[in-house]
Design a protein around this motif. Structure first.
Motif, PDB file in Angstrom:
ATOM      1  N   ALA A   1       4.438  45.352 -10.465  1.00 19.63           N
ATOM      2  CA  ALA A   1       3.225  44.523 -10.461  1.00 19.63           C
ATOM      3  C   ALA A   1       2.643  44.406  -9.057  1.00 19.63           C
ATOM      4  O   ALA A   1       1.414  44.346  -8.884  1.00 19.63           O
ATOM      5  CB  ALA A   1       3.533  43.145 -11.033  1.00 19.63           C
ATOM      6  N   GLU A   2       3.517  44.393  -8.040  1.00 17.90           N
ATOM      7  CA  GLU A   2       3.035  44.265  -6.659  1.00 17.90           C
ATOM      8  C   GLU A   2       2.285  45.506  -6.191  1.00 17.90           C
ATOM      9  O   GLU A   2       1.509  45.431  -5.247  1.00 17.90           O
ATOM     10  CB  GLU A   2       4.212  43.995  -5.715  1.00 17.90           C
ATOM     11  CG  GLU A   2       4.789  42.592  -5.820  1.00 17.90           C
ATOM     12  CD  GLU A   2       3.797  41.530  -5.394  1.00 17.90           C
ATOM     13  OE1 GLU A   2       2.938  41.825  -4.544  1.00 17.90           O
ATOM     14  OE2 GLU A   2       3.888  40.408  -5.915  1.00 17.90           O
ATOM     15  N   THR A   3       2.534  46.652  -6.831  1.00 17.19           N
ATOM     16  CA  THR A   3       1.840  47.867  -6.391  1.00 17.19           C
ATOM     17  C   THR A   3       0.380  47.897  -6.832  1.00 17.19           C
ATOM     18  O   THR A   3      -0.394  48.731  -6.337  1.00 17.19           O
ATOM     19  CB  THR A   3       2.554  49.109  -6.964  1.00 17.19           C
ATOM     20  OG1 THR A   3       2.577  49.034  -8.397  1.00 17.19           O
ATOM     21  CG2 THR A   3       3.980  49.190  -6.438  1.00 17.19           C
ATOM     22  N   GLU A   4       0.000  47.025  -7.756  1.00 23.92           N
ATOM     23  CA  GLU A   4      -1.379  47.020  -8.213  1.00 23.92           C
ATOM     24  C   GLU A   4      -2.338  46.592  -7.109  1.00 23.92           C
ATOM     25  O   GLU A   4      -3.437  47.143  -6.982  1.00 23.92           O
ATOM     26  CB  GLU A   4      -1.521  46.098  -9.430  1.00 23.92           C
ATOM     27  CG  GLU A   4      -0.820  46.613 -10.679  1.00 23.92           C
ATOM     28  CD  GLU A   4      -1.425  47.893 -11.195  1.00 23.92           C
ATOM     29  OE1 GLU A   4      -2.643  48.106 -10.972  1.00 23.92           O
ATOM     30  OE2 GLU A   4      -0.689  48.687 -11.797  1.00 23.92           O
ATOM     31  N   ALA A   5      -1.937  45.601  -6.313  1.00 17.64           N
ATOM     32  CA  ALA A   5      -2.822  45.117  -5.240  1.00 17.64           C
ATOM     33  C   ALA A   5      -3.085  46.200  -4.199  1.00 17.64           C
ATOM     34  O   ALA A   5      -4.251  46.451  -3.838  1.00 17.64           O
ATOM     35  CB  ALA A   5      -2.230  43.869  -4.601  1.00 17.64           C
ATOM     36  N   PRO A   6      -2.062  46.885  -3.644  1.00 18.88           N
ATOM     37  CA  PRO A   6      -2.356  47.965  -2.682  1.00 18.88           C
ATOM     38  C   PRO A   6      -3.200  49.083  -3.287  1.00 18.88           C
ATOM     39  O   PRO A   6      -4.069  49.643  -2.614  1.00 18.88           O
ATOM     40  CB  PRO A   6      -0.960  48.470  -2.289  1.00 18.88           C
ATOM     41  CG  PRO A   6      -0.048  47.338  -2.553  1.00 18.88           C
ATOM     42  CD  PRO A   6      -0.610  46.640  -3.730  1.00 18.88           C
ATOM     43  N   LEU A   7      -2.944  49.414  -4.557  1.00 26.03           N
ATOM     44  CA  LEU A   7      -3.751  50.446  -5.196  1.00 26.03           C
ATOM     45  C   LEU A   7      -5.205  50.012  -5.302  1.00 26.03           C
ATOM     46  O   LEU A   7      -6.137  50.806  -5.029  1.00 26.03           O
ATOM     47  CB  LEU A   7      -3.184  50.745  -6.580  1.00 26.03           C
ATOM     48  CG  LEU A   7      -3.929  51.798  -7.406  1.00 26.03           C
ATOM     49  CD1 LEU A   7      -3.918  53.146  -6.704  1.00 26.03           C
ATOM     50  CD2 LEU A   7      -3.324  51.922  -8.799  1.00 26.03           C
TER      51      LEU A   7
END
Length: 490
Positions: free
Chosen positions: A186-192
């Motif tokens: 879920a945390e990778t959505e923000a950087p993407l």
């Protein structure tokens, strides 16, 4: 030495040829006893430990007076023996020897009967003792076997308990790891989203700055890296879900086996502690003929061992998967952080290049403005110079025009005339040269103005690019998740 419980044949109980009606029938005494034990029809070889008909044949003695009692049955009084007082003929009598022999025979037979009875009592006592010892030994062996069975069940029960605790701990650990993986995914959505928004914002650059530069390449690489990390995380998340299902299936088997072991332990422990004086014991007719067993000790132990081995195998696979997920989280976090830093470095370099270009443009624009001012001053000076040449030209042309009105011979081509003509020519050439210079200056001014416009436009482009890269993109990239969040701890 006779074995305990083996059939015994008493050597003293061989039958003799004796009268058959001396002792009363045994059946006349049997009715005085109440059978308090269940009747089990036994084979002939297990009914009595000695020859079953020896007693009856030995005890069957025919009394010597049987003919007298038998012959008197059914006779009329007239056919009976006459009284002594009435005897008129010889009557056959026993001799004294017969009488003594009969008594001796009766004595010997009585002694033999007593002797046989005594031997029978001894054999019976021995039989009772032997059967008691045999029964006690059999019950002791059964109790011992039950105790060993209880120990075996307790051993496997403890193994199952230990394995169940280990499996529950492993399942909980894998569940925690799965939640970490879900949080990290879920945390990778923000950087993407940040990388994609940076690409979208940079599409708003203008003119020559809309270039496929190193920043854009790094941003595309960052998007690819994040998506690759997400795909790997999703694959491991699916594996973790499948492994959790396998762990729960193995745990269910262990729990069911443990519940069966606990039930069997309770039953066998109860049976192990049952005694002859215990409450609740009773007859269950035919229970020994009921075979409800479905396993043997080897298959029984193998079943539990297989459950434990399966659980251990699933635990090992779960632990390996947890290690792989841990390594994946570290690797993906490092990859995203490294690419994030690479993008930031590219942004910083690009911002520096754009800022330097903007500064140079501002310098050139300032010089261009200064030159425009100078050329405008020069143009004004040229125009003034042209205006200043008009009165001298008018004077010279007026002089020449007035001298044309001289009469006759006075129209002399003197030096004054020549000088005036030369002066007019010189003034015309001066004005023409000044006008040409004016045109050149005006052309230069137009060029400078166009250059100024280009510089001003380029300066606006660079300012827009700086605003996009420095304010919008770098402003968003300040909130990149920390490593702890990328590995799922927060």
């Amino acid at each position: 030495m006779e074995l305990i419980g083996s059939p015994l044949t008493a050597t003293h109980a061989h039958p003799r040829s004796t009268p058959t009606n001396f002792l009363p029938a045994i059946s006349t005494m049997a009715s005085s006893y109440k059978n308090r034990f269940p009747y089990y029809p036994l084979p002939q070889s297990f009914s009595l430990p000695w020859a079953p008909s020896a007693y009856y044949r030995t005890a069957a003695i025919n009394p010597t007076l049987a003919p007298f009692s038998g012959s008197a049955q059914g006779l009329t009084p007239s056919k009976m023996l006459p009284f002594v007082s009435n005897r008129t003929s010889l009557f056959t009598r026993y001799t004294p020897d017969d009488w003594y022999r009969s008594n001796l025979t009766n004595y010997r037979e009585s002694e033999t009967s007593r002797h046989n009875s005594e031997n029978l009592r001894v054999d019976t006592s021995r039989l009772i003792q032997d059967k008691y010892q045999q029964t006690k030994k059999t019950q002791t062996e059964s109790t011992k076997n039950l105790g060993e069975r209880v120990n075996d069940i307790d051993f496997w029960k403890s193994e199952l308990c230990h394995e169940l605790d280990e499996m529950i701990g492993e399942t909980n650990a894998l569940s925690d790891m799965k939640r970490r993986l879900e949080r990290a995914l879920a945390e990778t959505e923000a950087p993407l989203q940040v990388a994609q928004e940076c690409l979208l914002h940079r599409e708003k650059r203008m003119g020559i700055d809309l270039v496929h530069d190193n920043v854009e390449k790094e941003l595309f690489t960052e998007v690819d890296v994040i998506r690759s990390c997400q795909e790997r995380m999703q694959r491991f998340l699916d594996r973790a879900k499948a492994q959790l299902a396998s762990n729960r299936a193995a745990q269910h088997e262990v729990e069911r086996d443990l519940a069966n072991k606990q039930t069997a332990y309770r039953i066998d422990d109860k049976c192990h502690h049952l005694r002859n004086t215990s409450d609740g014991i009773s007859y269950y007719r035919g229970v020994e003929r009921v075979d409800a067993t479905i396993s043997v000790p080897d298959s029984w132990a193998k079943f539990t061992d297989d459950n434990i081995l399966r659980s251990q195998s699933e635990r090992a696979a779960s632990a390996k998967l947890r290690d792989e997920i841990e390594n994946l989280l570290v690797v993906t976090a490092n990859e995203m952080w490294n690419q994030f830093n690479s993008v930031n470095v590219a942004f910083t370099n690009r911002i520096a290049e754009t800022a330097d270009a903007k500064s140079k443009i501002q310098t050139h624009l300032a010089k261009t403005l200064q030159e425009i001012f100078q050329i405008e001053m020069s143009i004004e000076a040229i125009r003034k110079a042209i205006r200043d040449k008009v009165p001298p030209l008018k004077v010279a042309q007026t002089r020449l025009d007035e001298r044309t009105r001289r009469p006759h011979v006075e129209l002399c081509r003197d030096s004054a005339q020549l000088r005036l003509v030369n002066e007019v020519h010189e003034l015309d050439e001066t004005i023409q040269s000044l006008q040409q210079r004016l045109r050149d200056a005006e052309d230069t001014l137009q060029t400078l103005v166009r250059s100024k416009a280009v510089l001003e436009h380029d300066l606006a482009v660079k300012a827009n690019s700086l605003f996009i890269d420095q304010e919008k993109c770098m402003g968003m990239r300040k909130s990149f998740p920390c490593t702890a969040r990328l590995v799922g701890y927060v």
